[in-house]
Scaffold this motif. Sequence first.
Motif, PDB file in Angstrom:
ATOM      1  N   LYS A  51       0.821  -1.210   0.000  1.00 56.36           N
ATOM      2  CA  LYS A  51       0.000   0.000   0.000  1.00 56.36           C
ATOM      3  C   LYS A  51       0.860   1.268   0.000  1.00 56.36           C
ATOM      4  CE  LYS A  51      -3.986  -2.176   2.206  1.00 56.36           C
ATOM      5  NZ  LYS A  51      -4.799  -2.324   3.428  1.00 56.36           N
ATOM      6  N   MET A  52       2.087   1.138   0.492  1.00 61.59           N
ATOM      7  CA  MET A  52       3.011   2.272   0.507  1.00 61.59           C
ATOM      8  C   MET A  52       3.846   2.332  -0.771  1.00 61.59           C
ATOM      9  SD  MET A  52       4.247   2.002   4.495  1.00 61.59           S
ATOM     10  CE  MET A  52       5.131   3.556   4.555  1.00 61.59           C
ATOM     11  N   SER A  53       3.561   1.423  -1.700  1.00 65.00           N
ATOM     12  CA  SER A  53       4.276   1.340  -2.991  1.00 65.00           C
ATOM     13  C   SER A  53       5.774   1.145  -2.813  1.00 65.00           C
ATOM     14  CB  SER A  53       4.011   2.598  -3.835  1.00 65.00           C
ATOM     15  OG  SER A  53       2.631   2.751  -4.092  1.00 65.00           O
ATOM     16  N   ALA A  54       6.153   0.405  -1.776  1.00 67.61           N
ATOM     17  CA  ALA A  54       7.568   0.125  -1.535  1.00 67.61           C
ATOM     18  C   ALA A  54       8.038  -0.984  -2.471  1.00 67.61           C
ATOM     19  CB  ALA A  54       7.781  -0.302  -0.088  1.00 67.61           C
ATOM     20  N   PRO A  55       9.171  -0.801  -3.133  1.00 67.81           N
ATOM     21  CA  PRO A  55       9.684  -1.846  -4.024  1.00 67.81           C
ATOM     22  C   PRO A  55      10.216  -3.033  -3.218  1.00 67.81           C
ATOM     23  CG  PRO A  55      11.269  -0.064  -3.825  1.00 67.81           C
ATOM     24  CD  PRO A  55      10.039   0.384  -3.105  1.00 67.81           C
ATOM     25  N   PRO A  56      10.423  -4.173  -3.863  1.00 68.86           N
ATOM     26  CA  PRO A  56      10.977  -5.344  -3.159  1.00 68.86           C
ATOM     27  C   PRO A  56      12.368  -5.028  -2.607  1.00 68.86           C
ATOM     28  CG  PRO A  56      10.088  -5.963  -5.301  1.00 68.86           C
ATOM     29  CD  PRO A  56      10.113  -4.470  -5.269  1.00 68.86           C
ATOM     30  N   LYS A  57      12.710  -5.670  -1.511  1.00 70.92           N
ATOM     31  CA  LYS A  57      14.032  -5.493  -0.919  1.00 70.92           C
ATOM     32  C   LYS A  57      15.101  -6.140  -1.804  1.00 70.92           C
ATOM     33  CE  LYS A  57      13.076  -3.500   3.135  1.00 70.92           C
ATOM     34  NZ  LYS A  57      11.746  -2.987   2.798  1.00 70.92           N
ATOM     35  N   SER A  58      16.313  -5.623  -1.719  1.00 68.96           N
ATOM     36  CA  SER A  58      17.434  -6.194  -2.466  1.00 68.96           C
ATOM     37  C   SER A  58      17.883  -7.484  -1.781  1.00 68.96           C
ATOM     38  CB  SER A  58      18.596  -5.199  -2.501  1.00 68.96           C
ATOM     39  OG  SER A  58      19.148  -5.048  -1.202  1.00 68.96           O
ATOM     40  N   ASP A  59      18.882  -8.135  -2.349  1.00 69.58           N
ATOM     41  CA  ASP A  59      19.360  -9.401  -1.784  1.00 69.58           C
ATOM     42  C   ASP A  59      20.485  -9.213  -0.767  1.00 69.58           C
ATOM     43  OD1 ASP A  59      21.354  -8.607  -3.473  1.00 69.58           O
ATOM     44  OD2 ASP A  59      21.369 -10.425  -4.711  1.00 69.58           O
ATOM     45  N   VAL A  60      20.692  -7.979  -0.315  1.00 67.11           N
ATOM     46  CA  VAL A  60      21.674  -7.731   0.754  1.00 67.11           C
ATOM     47  C   VAL A  60      21.218  -8.496   2.000  1.00 67.11           C
ATOM     48  CG1 VAL A  60      22.596  -5.964   2.325  1.00 67.11           C
ATOM     49  CG2 VAL A  60      22.416  -5.492  -0.128  1.00 67.11           C
ATOM     50  N   PRO A  61      22.119  -9.253   2.660  1.00 70.33           N
ATOM     51  CA  PRO A  61      21.707 -10.088   3.797  1.00 70.33           C
ATOM     52  C   PRO A  61      21.162  -9.293   4.983  1.00 70.33           C
ATOM     53  CG  PRO A  61      24.096 -10.025   3.606  1.00 70.33           C
ATOM     54  CD  PRO A  61      23.549  -9.388   2.362  1.00 70.33           C
ATOM     55  N   ILE A  62      20.285  -9.950   5.736  1.00 72.01           N
ATOM     56  CA  ILE A  62      19.707  -9.374   6.953  1.00 72.01           C
ATOM     57  C   ILE A  62      20.635  -9.670   8.123  1.00 72.01           C
ATOM     58  CG2 ILE A  62      17.701  -9.353   8.492  1.00 72.01           C
ATOM     59  CD1 ILE A  62      17.050  -8.382   5.690  1.00 72.01           C
ATOM     60  N   ILE A  63      20.920  -8.671   8.917  1.00 71.56           N
ATOM     61  CA  ILE A  63      21.815  -8.836  10.059  1.00 71.56           C
ATOM     62  C   ILE A  63      21.024  -9.101  11.335  1.00 71.56           C
ATOM     63  CG2 ILE A  63      21.889  -6.381  10.688  1.00 71.56           C
ATOM     64  CD1 ILE A  63      24.939  -6.759  11.198  1.00 71.56           C
ATOM     65  N   SER A  64      21.613  -9.859  12.234  1.00 69.92           N
ATOM     66  CA  SER A  64      21.047 -10.058  13.569  1.00 69.92           C
ATOM     67  C   SER A  64      21.828  -9.174  14.537  1.00 69.92           C
ATOM     68  CB  SER A  64      21.154 -11.520  13.999  1.00 69.92           C
ATOM     69  OG  SER A  64      22.513 -11.890  14.161  1.00 69.92           O
ATOM     70  N   PRO A  65      21.220  -8.745  15.636  1.00 71.47           N
ATOM     71  CA  PRO A  65      21.920  -7.851  16.563  1.00 71.47           C
ATOM     72  C   PRO A  65      23.294  -8.359  17.005  1.00 71.47           C
ATOM     73  CG  PRO A  65      19.612  -7.929  17.127  1.00 71.47           C
ATOM     74  CD  PRO A  65      19.814  -8.956  16.043  1.00 71.47           C
ATOM     75  N   ASN A  66      23.406  -9.642  17.327  1.00 70.18           N
ATOM     76  CA  ASN A  66      24.674 -10.168  17.830  1.00 70.18           C
ATOM     77  C   ASN A  66      25.811 -10.075  16.824  1.00 70.18           C
ATOM     78  OD1 ASN A  66      23.655 -10.721  20.346  1.00 70.18           O
ATOM     79  ND2 ASN A  66      23.176 -12.856  19.891  1.00 70.18           N
ATOM     80  N   GLU A  67      25.478 -10.028  15.533  1.00 68.90           N
ATOM     81  CA  GLU A  67      26.525  -9.942  14.513  1.00 68.90           C
ATOM     82  C   GLU A  67      27.229  -8.595  14.511  1.00 68.90           C
ATOM     83  OE1 GLU A  67      25.480 -12.697  10.777  1.00 68.90           O
ATOM     84  OE2 GLU A  67      23.745 -11.528  11.468  1.00 68.90           O
ATOM     85  N   LEU A  68      26.631  -7.586  15.137  1.00 68.59           N
ATOM     86  CA  LEU A  68      27.282  -6.276  15.216  1.00 68.59           C
ATOM     87  C   LEU A  68      28.626  -6.370  15.935  1.00 68.59           C
ATOM     88  CD1 LEU A  68      24.284  -3.960  16.239  1.00 68.59           C
ATOM     89  CD2 LEU A  68      25.311  -4.176  13.965  1.00 68.59           C
ATOM     90  N   ALA A  69      28.718  -7.270  16.893  1.00 66.49           N
ATOM     91  CA  ALA A  69      29.932  -7.392  17.711  1.00 66.49           C
ATOM     92  C   ALA A  69      31.130  -7.857  16.899  1.00 66.49           C
ATOM     93  CB  ALA A  69      29.674  -8.350  18.877  1.00 66.49           C
ATOM     94  N   GLU A  70      30.891  -8.442  15.728  1.00 64.07           N
ATOM     95  CA  GLU A  70      31.990  -8.943  14.893  1.00 64.07           C
ATOM     96  C   GLU A  70      32.773  -7.811  14.230  1.00 64.07           C
ATOM     97  OE1 GLU A  70      30.015 -11.246  11.983  1.00 64.07           O
ATOM     98  OE2 GLU A  70      29.295 -12.784  13.382  1.00 64.07           O
ATOM     99  N   ALA A  71      32.123  -6.657  14.067  1.00 60.13           N
ATOM    100  CA  ALA A  71      32.726  -5.561  13.301  1.00 60.13           C
ATOM    101  C   ALA A  71      33.718  -4.745  14.126  1.00 60.13           C
ATOM    102  CB  ALA A  71      31.630  -4.650  12.773  1.00 60.13           C
ATOM    103  N   ASP A  72      34.697  -4.178  13.422  1.00 57.71           N
ATOM    104  CA  ASP A  72      35.634  -3.239  14.049  1.00 57.71           C
ATOM    105  C   ASP A  72      35.097  -1.822  13.981  1.00 57.71           C
ATOM    106  OD1 ASP A  72      37.791  -5.172  14.576  1.00 57.71           O
ATOM    107  OD2 ASP A  72      37.979  -5.255  12.392  1.00 57.71           O
ATOM    108  N   GLY A  73      34.150  -1.580  13.079  1.00 59.59           N
ATOM    109  CA  GLY A  73      33.528  -0.271  12.939  1.00 59.59           C
ATOM    110  C   GLY A  73      32.163  -0.422  12.306  1.00 59.59           C
ATOM    111  N   LEU A  74      31.222   0.441  12.665  1.00 63.91           N
ATOM    112  CA  LEU A  74      29.841   0.317  12.208  1.00 63.91           C
ATOM    113  C   LEU A  74      29.322   1.645  11.661  1.00 63.91           C
ATOM    114  CD1 LEU A  74      28.721  -1.697  15.325  1.00 63.91           C
ATOM    115  CD2 LEU A  74      28.518  -2.574  12.988  1.00 63.91           C
ATOM    116  N   LEU A  75      28.719   1.580  10.484  1.00 65.13           N
ATOM    117  CA  LEU A  75      28.056   2.742   9.901  1.00 65.13           C
ATOM    118  C   LEU A  75      26.578   2.415   9.778  1.00 65.13           C
ATOM    119  CD1 LEU A  75      30.758   3.632   7.283  1.00 65.13           C
ATOM    120  CD2 LEU A  75      29.769   5.294   8.853  1.00 65.13           C
TER     121      LEU A  75
END
Length: 203
Positions: A51-75
């Motif tokens: 209803k909001m005319s949003a296009p389909p999402k891309s195939d970029v993977p979905i992250i889980s909160p715990n995976e944030l800890a793996e990164a050295d920096g986050l944007l």
Amino acid sequence: MATKIYIVYYSMYGHVEKLAEEIKKGASSVEGVDAKLWQVPEILSEDILGKMSAPPKSDVPIISPNELAEADGLLFGFPTRFGMMSSQFKAFLDATGGLWRTQQLAGKPAGIFYSTGSQGGGQETTALTAITQLVHHGMLFVPIGYTFGAGMFEMEKVKGGSPYGAGTFAGDGSRCPTELELEQAFHQGKYFASIAKKLKGSA
């Protein structure tokens, strides 16, 4: 070992995703940096998105909160809703309580980028209210300041972004990020990655 930069975003119509892709290019241009794109989970139903005319999402993977800890920096990137980050991104950050309890994000550099519907739609208030999320995790906010140079002082063209981070204007949804806005996004990725790399090297 490479410095891992995670570019985590929510994009309903593709404007923030476009910035994220350019930020990744900028971060990846720094030697010894491994940059990866992630999306946060959608919380709206397919019916509502339709209803909001949003296009389909891309195939970029979905992250889980715990995976944030793996990164050295986050944007973190998100569209604006009434001067603040979208509820989808806020819901994702609300799920990071376990990381907060164990302080797994404390000391990590973090930056932000965003989109708004108009010039008065919250380019700076969105950034300012987002910083509180970083503060409670003990993260180190890395703004771009005025390191983008002359592009920060552009007055002839409409340009999103600010010293807080890269940005774009979506307008009615049909406006795409301009070349200058994408250049600023690339710069943010490159600048942020260089800072994250230095911090990791001095640890």
